[in-house]
Design an enzyme around this catalytic site. Structure first.
Site, PDB file in Angstrom:
ATOM      1  N   CYS A 260      -8.979   8.284  12.681  1.00 20.88           N
ATOM      2  CA  CYS A 260      -8.198   8.298  11.216  1.00 20.88           C
ATOM      3  C   CYS A 260      -6.826   8.161  12.103  1.00 20.88           C
ATOM      4  O   CYS A 260      -6.690   9.505  13.327  1.00 20.88           O
ATOM      5  CB  CYS A 260      -9.153   9.559  11.565  1.00 20.88           C
ATOM      6  SG  CYS A 260      -8.225  10.831  10.345  1.00 20.88           S
TER       7      CYS A 260
ATOM      8  N   CYS B 220     -14.887 -43.887  41.849  1.00 25.13           N
ATOM      9  CA  CYS B 220     -15.235 -43.317  40.333  1.00 25.13           C
ATOM     10  C   CYS B 220     -16.087 -42.295  40.673  1.00 25.13           C
ATOM     11  O   CYS B 220     -16.577 -41.282  40.058  1.00 25.13           O
ATOM     12  CB  CYS B 220     -16.431 -44.399  40.359  1.00 25.13           C
ATOM     13  SG  CYS B 220     -17.894 -44.801  41.403  1.00 25.13           S
TER      14      CYS B 220
ATOM     15  N   CYS C 156      -7.279   2.589  -1.801  1.00 25.38           N
ATOM     16  CA  CYS C 156      -7.367   0.905  -1.640  1.00 25.38           C
ATOM     17  C   CYS C 156      -8.378  -0.044  -1.294  1.00 25.38           C
ATOM     18  O   CYS C 156      -8.610  -0.481  -1.993  1.00 25.38           O
ATOM     19  CB  CYS C 156      -5.745   0.536  -0.975  1.00 25.38           C
ATOM     20  SG  CYS C 156      -4.188   1.063  -1.027  1.00 25.38           S
TER      21      CYS C 156
ATOM     22  N   HIS D 139     -22.357 -46.529  41.221  1.00 23.43           N
ATOM     23  CA  HIS D 139     -21.416 -46.083  40.461  1.00 23.43           C
ATOM     24  C   HIS D 139     -21.600 -45.502  39.499  1.00 23.43           C
ATOM     25  O   HIS D 139     -22.384 -44.554  39.067  1.00 23.43           O
ATOM     26  CB  HIS D 139     -21.227 -47.747  39.185  1.00 23.43           C
ATOM     27  CG  HIS D 139     -19.861 -47.572  38.330  1.00 23.43           C
ATOM     28  ND1 HIS D 139     -18.676 -47.382  39.103  1.00 23.43           N
ATOM     29  CD2 HIS D 139     -19.597 -48.061  37.462  1.00 23.43           C
ATOM     30  CE1 HIS D 139     -18.033 -46.812  38.508  1.00 23.43           C
ATOM     31  NE2 HIS D 139     -18.831 -46.776  36.573  1.00 23.43           N
TER      32      HIS D 139
ATOM     33  N   CYS E 255     -18.114   6.134  12.945  1.00 24.01           N
ATOM     34  CA  CYS E 255     -18.312   4.592  12.684  1.00 24.01           C
ATOM     35  C   CYS E 255     -18.349   3.599  11.615  1.00 24.01           C
ATOM     36  O   CYS E 255     -18.095   4.487  10.554  1.00 24.01           O
ATOM     37  CB  CYS E 255     -20.186   4.696  12.894  1.00 24.01           C
ATOM     38  SG  CYS E 255     -21.307   5.624  12.097  1.00 24.01           S
TER      39      CYS E 255
ATOM     40  N   HIS F 220      -8.289  12.032   3.447  1.00 24.44           N
ATOM     41  CA  HIS F 220      -7.214  11.219   5.001  1.00 24.44           C
ATOM     42  C   HIS F 220      -7.609   9.565   4.868  1.00 24.44           C
ATOM     43  O   HIS F 220      -9.007   9.529   5.143  1.00 24.44           O
ATOM     44  CB  HIS F 220      -7.694  11.089   6.427  1.00 24.44           C
ATOM     45  CG  HIS F 220      -7.185  12.572   6.813  1.00 24.44           C
ATOM     46  ND1 HIS F 220      -7.781  13.236   7.635  1.00 24.44           N
ATOM     47  CD2 HIS F 220      -6.718  13.790   6.034  1.00 24.44           C
ATOM     48  CE1 HIS F 220      -7.578  15.552   7.829  1.00 24.44           C
ATOM     49  NE2 HIS F 220      -6.094  15.349   6.917  1.00 24.44           N
TER      50      HIS F 220
ATOM     51  N   HIS G  62     -15.592  10.962   6.104  1.00 27.84           N
ATOM     52  CA  HIS G  62     -14.568  11.757   6.667  1.00 27.84           C
ATOM     53  C   HIS G  62     -13.262  11.897   6.054  1.00 27.84           C
ATOM     54  O   HIS G  62     -13.335  12.840   5.486  1.00 27.84           O
ATOM     55  CB  HIS G  62     -13.930  11.873   8.118  1.00 27.84           C
ATOM     56  CG  HIS G  62     -13.069  11.896   8.532  1.00 27.84           C
ATOM     57  ND1 HIS G  62     -12.963  13.415   9.022  1.00 27.84           N
ATOM     58  CD2 HIS G  62     -11.230  11.600   8.769  1.00 27.84           C
ATOM     59  CE1 HIS G  62     -11.848  13.585   9.357  1.00 27.84           C
ATOM     60  NE2 HIS G  62     -11.074  12.800   8.688  1.00 27.84           N
TER      61      HIS G  62
ATOM     62  N   CYS H 227     -21.950  11.110  15.000  1.00 28.59           N
ATOM     63  CA  CYS H 227     -23.662  10.488  15.113  1.00 28.59           C
ATOM     64  C   CYS H 227     -23.915  10.522  16.979  1.00 28.59           C
ATOM     65  O   CYS H 227     -24.876   9.650  17.190  1.00 28.59           O
ATOM     66  CB  CYS H 227     -24.271   8.970  14.793  1.00 28.59           C
ATOM     67  SG  CYS H 227     -23.380   7.601  14.791  1.00 28.59           S
TER      68      CYS H 227
ATOM     69  N   CYS I 260       0.750  -1.315  -0.039  1.00 35.51           N
ATOM     70  CA  CYS I 260       0.140  -0.039   0.162  1.00 35.51           C
ATOM     71  C   CYS I 260       1.012   1.672  -0.371  1.00 35.51           C
ATOM     72  O   CYS I 260       1.593   1.348   1.082  1.00 35.51           O
ATOM     73  CB  CYS I 260      -0.710  -0.619   1.550  1.00 35.51           C
ATOM     74  SG  CYS I 260      -1.679   1.543   1.444  1.00 35.51           S
TER      75      CYS I 260
END
Length: 539
Positions: free
Chosen positions: A70, A181, A110, A494, A78, A94, A88, A60, A17
């Site tokens: 960021c 047991c 990307c 048992h 969100c 950005h 944004h 929000c 990238c």
């Protein structure tokens, strides 16, 4: 296992990238490290509180929806829902943002997550540092990955590779040392409890005394024996000796009760694991037992008792810890006024065990001193409905009301305030009254169980579900993973155990391990039922 050559190719491709390369050249690693430390790994309680208060979408105001930060400016947005972090990135150019939940970096130019070895190394370092701070200096368990030399060794020893993939790892019989047991079946259930297995196999217990006398060290050795790949039955003579040492009422070769041994084992492990608990000096508000050791984290739940005054409707609420829930099967004589477990010991001597008396679950308006002989349980869920229904305490059990300041008749209701990760149900099959006997009634129990109908919020008319510390609804769905059965009579019997290994069921009869079907398990009589939460909450 991923081939190292494929892994290196994948890394080269994911490191391509150009936006991330430019970010790193501009000294962006410092920014990444700072955001990761304060809002992803969170190396202190103050950092966690800061994250809880500051991590919300700046547009929000939502606290969820996979929040991203960021990497170029002070902005949280969100990712799902209103997708404000995408807007944004489009408006500001950005390109990179950090997922505050998983620590992954996303490039909006990307259109994909980007991988970088340096960023991964920083994330691992921050996670280890955070664990040391929150875990009293202990190192977090990290899954093993082989190096080049170990990869070559594995290639040269293909039988060992085959053994690692063998589904029989963890299955091992236990030699009966003389009426043991009752111990063997509980050991089988505990060794197949996932979180307990991870705890002991990752060496999280730090012994502060003599290892030869430490029962927690010996339990850890038993786990290692079970998962060593050995197929011959294990002889738990040292564990039996330490059980006799720490729980003298179980000493001797006479027959004992598996339920009593289970509670005694948890009690001893709880006492000795306290020193291993992270932040042991800080009370845990979400744990009714106020302890953060591995036993309480797995097995401790909270039982809410609401006593309502019939004169003024004032409700007095108490929450008590429990390790298991004992369910009555009807037609048991309670004329002695005390519920007793199968060993004959008073239930009051074990505060972590919540027992259901017939007298404590009579219908509203009915005197609790009268035994409900008509009750015939049809299933485990039927027993739980009866466990959580209101009861009238009766005129002989008046309680002083805090509001009326006089003794008034009242009703009482038991509900689940906090669900444990592992819940154990105990069918009270042994009656100790004028004539001792065993109740062999078949009580159907499900493979999947939802405890939501028995939660305090549901039964008390609260429209909101109980919520965890994260603010998310608590998951209440459980899956069966072990069943202890008793065959025979009260005098001569048992114990055997069914356990689930991955998706296959097995019957454990001391030294013998045989395959079983789900029908074999669900059609068994059932004495102790072990259920595990299907979804674990992060606290």
């Amino acid at each position: 296992m991923i081939d190292p050559r494929l892994r290196s190719t994948r890394r080269r491709r994911m490191c391509s990238c150009p936006h991330l390369r430019d970010f790193k050249k501009a000294d962006g690693l410092k920014v990444f490290r700072k955001i990761h430390a304060h809002f992803v790994s969170c190396g202190s309680r103050e950092a966690r509180k800061r994250k809880a208060s500051l991590c919300y979408c700046h547009d929000c105001g939502t606290y969820s929806s996979r929040l991203h930060s960021c990497l170029f400016c002070v902005y949280f947005g969100c990712y799902t829902g209103n997708r404000h972090i995408q807007y944004h990135a489009q408006s500001t150019g950005h390109s990179l943002a950090l997922d505050l939940t998983h620590g992954a970096v996303y490039c909006f130019m990307c259109g994909d997550n980007v991988y970088d070895l340096e960023l991964e190394k920083i994330g691992v370092e921050q996670g280890i540092k955070s664990w040391k701070t929150l875990g009293n200096g202990r190192v977090k368990f990290v899954p093993w990955e082989p190096n080049k030399a170990e990869l070559q060794l594995l290639k040269e020893n293909k039988k060992r590779i085959k053994l690692q993939n063998n589904s029989f790892i963890g299955l091992r019989g236990l030699i009966n040392l003389g009426n043991t047991c009752f111990m063997n079946c509980i050991v089988q259930a505990l060794t197949h409890t996932p979180l307990l297995r991870d705890y002991f196999l990752s060496d999280q217990h730090v012994c502060s005394g003599e290892k030869d006398q430490c029962i927690v060290c010996e339990v850890g050795s038993v786990f290692q024996e079970f998962y060593s790949g050995q197929k011959v039955p294990h002889t738990p003579f040292k564990l039996l000796h330490l059980v006799w040492t720490h729980a003298r009422h179980l000493a001797g070769y006479e027959q004992q009760d598996a339920h009593e041994f289970f509670i005694a084992a948890l009690d001893v492990l709880h006492q000795y694991c306290k020193e291993d608990a992270p932040n042991k000096d800080i009370l845990v508000p979400n744990n009714p037992n106020r302890c953060n050791c591995i036993i309480d984290r797995i097995f401790t739940g909270g039982l809410q008792s609401d006593v309502t005054c019939q004169a003024c409707n004032c409700v007095s609420t108490t929450i008590d810890p429990f390790w298991d829930i004992s369910l009555d099967l009807g037609n048991i004589d309670h004329s002695n006024g005390n519920s007793r477990n199968s060993s004959g010991a008073s239930a009051a001597s074990t505060p972590e065990t919540i027992n259901l008396d017939d007298s404590s679950q009579s219908q509203p308006g009915e005197d609790s001193s009268h035994h409900d002989e008509s009750f015939v349980p049809k299933s485990l869920v039927d027993c739980l409905r009866r466990f959580t229904r209101p009861e009238r305490l009766g005129s002989e059990a008046k309680i002083k009301c805090s509001q009326c300041q006089t003794y008034q008749e009242s009703t009482k209701q038991l509900t689940m305030k906090k669900l444990p990760i592992v819940v154990c149900f105990h069918f009270k099959r042994f009656e100790h009254s004028k004539k001792s006997k065993k109740i062999s009634t078949y009580i159907p129990f499900p493979q999947q169980l939802d405890m939501a109908p028995f939660m305090a919020s549901r039964l008390n008319g609260n429209s909101h579900h109980d919520r965890s510390q994260s603010g998310l609804p608590c998951d209440s769905k459980y899956s069966l993973f072990a069943v202890v059965n008793h065959s025979g009579t009260l005098e001569v019997g048992h114990y055997t155990c069914f356990i689930r290994q991955q998706q296959q069921w097995y019957k454990c009869d001391d030294a013998w391990i045989t395959k079983a079907t789900l029908d074999d398990v669900l059609q068994s009589e059932g004495y102790l039922l072990f259920y595990h939460k299907k979804v674990l909450e992060y606290e």
